[in-house]
Design a protein around this motif. Structure first.
Motif, mmCIF file in Angstrom:
data_model
loop_
_atom_site.group_PDB
_atom_site.id
_atom_site.type_symbol
_atom_site.label_atom_id
_atom_site.label_comp_id
_atom_site.label_asym_id
_atom_site.label_seq_id
_atom_site.Cartn_x
_atom_site.Cartn_y
_atom_site.Cartn_z
ATOM 1 N N ALA A 140 0.797 -1.254 0.026
ATOM 2 C CA ALA A 140 0.037 0.084 0.051
ATOM 3 C C ALA A 140 0.813 1.277 -0.049
ATOM 4 O O ALA A 140 0.682 2.245 -0.638
ATOM 5 N N ARG A 141 2.024 1.195 0.749
ATOM 6 C CA ARG A 141 2.929 2.373 0.924
ATOM 7 C C ARG A 141 3.488 2.576 -0.810
ATOM 8 O O ARG A 141 3.744 3.836 -0.966
ATOM 9 N N VAL A 142 3.866 1.604 -1.155
ATOM 10 C CA VAL A 142 4.307 1.489 -2.587
ATOM 11 C C VAL A 142 3.413 2.366 -3.457
ATOM 12 O O VAL A 142 3.684 3.350 -4.068
ATOM 13 N N TYR A 143 2.235 1.926 -3.624
ATOM 14 C CA TYR A 143 1.287 2.486 -4.569
ATOM 15 C C TYR A 143 0.968 3.888 -3.938
ATOM 16 O O TYR A 143 0.762 4.683 -4.938
ATOM 17 N N HIS A 144 0.870 4.218 -2.659
ATOM 18 C CA HIS A 144 0.712 5.374 -2.383
ATOM 19 C C HIS A 144 1.878 6.579 -2.820
ATOM 20 O O HIS A 144 1.492 7.646 -3.327
ATOM 21 N N LEU A 145 3.071 5.852 -2.824
ATOM 22 C CA LEU A 145 4.362 6.822 -3.284
ATOM 23 C C LEU A 145 4.193 6.909 -4.755
ATOM 24 O O LEU A 145 4.908 7.797 -5.246
ATOM 25 N N LYS A 146 3.250 5.923 -5.435
ATOM 26 C CA LYS A 146 3.245 6.121 -6.861
ATOM 27 C C LYS A 146 2.221 6.812 -7.310
ATOM 28 O O LYS A 146 1.896 6.944 -8.545
ATOM 29 N N ASN A 147 1.586 7.558 -6.196
ATOM 30 C CA ASN A 147 0.203 8.369 -6.413
ATOM 31 C C ASN A 147 -0.806 7.509 -6.998
ATOM 32 O O ASN A 147 -1.749 7.956 -7.867
ATOM 33 N N GLN A 148 -1.050 6.229 -6.430
ATOM 34 C CA GLN A 148 -1.886 5.273 -6.811
ATOM 35 C C GLN A 148 -2.711 5.295 -5.543
ATOM 36 O O GLN A 148 -2.826 4.067 -4.957
ATOM 37 N N ARG A 149 -3.519 6.049 -5.270
ATOM 38 C CA ARG A 149 -4.103 6.105 -3.654
ATOM 39 C C ARG A 149 -5.293 4.800 -3.759
ATOM 40 O O ARG A 149 -5.260 4.597 -2.699
ATOM 41 N N LYS A 150 -5.974 4.945 -4.755
ATOM 42 C CA LYS A 150 -7.102 4.004 -4.684
ATOM 43 C C LYS A 150 -6.472 2.461 -4.421
ATOM 44 O O LYS A 150 -7.086 1.771 -3.658
ATOM 45 N N HIS A 151 -5.312 2.289 -5.198
ATOM 46 C CA HIS A 151 -4.735 0.795 -5.000
ATOM 47 C C HIS A 151 -4.315 0.794 -3.524
ATOM 48 O O HIS A 151 -4.322 -0.355 -3.147
#
Length: 282
Positions: A140-151
């Motif tokens: 989840a942290r990786v997705y957040h850092l990739k600006n993929q908040r929904k993921h």
């Protein structure tokens, strides 16, 4: 053993000592001694035990201990590469799924710190493949850092579904959604664990934004009642200062400075509140 270290330090220490006493080999005994040293604050000695164990037998446990102890400090680029190498060596050695999952999870965390998000993602996915549930949070942290908040939100939802009654998972998921959904998640976190302070701070900040100052102060007061820490006291003092209640602000600042007399922001706020109190007394 790894799970026990996370959940109960005293039980883990007893188990480590028993394991050391009944070790069937020298390299295993050295690893257990290393963990005992590490858990009692002797990091360098723990690293030496790991090195000695590796010199006798290359094992998952020894490489993992060395990587874990080295990662327990700020890592520069070269140090990060070294820790990555140690974890990769650990993963080449025989071990069970729980331990390999933890190593993959730790490896993912180091890659995130190195801003290598694609490799971190692979590590977390591989950890999930062997059912290391905590890797959902890393992914989840990786997705957040990739600006993929929904993921990121969806990944934390998967963790919540697997690890029910997990207050920290609700708290973490609140970072990946809008304000109303975050409030719901933090309300659930408080229901599951009323002694977590972040939900109170968040709700207080929202209430201040909505100009509900008295309710914001009350929310912080609930948390301070069971944990009068520096951050909570400083925040309540800042709120009181903004409301013009300089006497209360000064009182909270002085309490906070008893915990950390050198905290710069609180010292500044304290001086300002004291000046205002003096002005009001003239």
């Amino acid at each position: 053993m790894m799970r026990m270290r996370l959940n109960s330090q005293k039980a883990a220490m007893r188990s480590l000592r028993l394991a050391r006493n009944y070790s069937s080999s020298e390299y295993e005994r050295l690893v257990y001694e290393g963990w005992i040293l590490y858990d009692t604050g002797h990091r360098e000695e723990a690293l030496a035990k790991a090195e000695e164990s590796i010199s006798i037998q290359r094992s998952f446990e020894a490489f993992f201990l060395k990587a874990y102890a080295l990662a327990d400090s700020s890592l520069d680029s070269e140090s990060s590469k070294y820790v990555i190498g140690l974890l990769e060596e650990a993963l080449k050695c025989p071990s069970d799924g729980l331990r390999k999952g933890q190593a993959l999870n730790n490896l993912g965390s180091v890659y995130v710190d190195c801003e290598n998000l694609d490799r971190a993602r692979v590590c977390y996915i591989n950890a999930l493949t062997i059912k290391h549930t905590r890797a959902h949070q890393g992914l989840a942290r990786v997705y957040h850092l990739k600006n993929q908040r929904k993921h990121a939100y969806d990944e934390m939802t998967r963790l919540i579904e697997k690890a029910r009654n997990n207050a920290s998972a609700y708290e973490k998921r609140s970072e990946y959604c809008d304000r109303d959904m975050a409030k719901n998640d933090l309300s659930m976190a408080t229901q599951l664990d009323p002694l977590r302070t972040y939900p109170y701070r968040y709700r207080a900040a929202v209430l201040m934004d909505d100009h509900k100052e008295a309710e914001a102060i009350a929310e912080l007061t609930k948390a301070i009642a069971f944990k009068p820490d520096l951050q909570l006291l400083h925040l309540r003092a800042a709120f009181q200062d903004s409301m013009g209640d300089f006497v209360a602000a000064l009182r909270d600042c002085e309490a906070a400075l008893c915990l950390d007399p050198s905290h710069g922001d609180t010292v500044e706020l304290c001086n300002r509140a004291r000046e205002q109190c003096n002005e009001q007394q003239k």
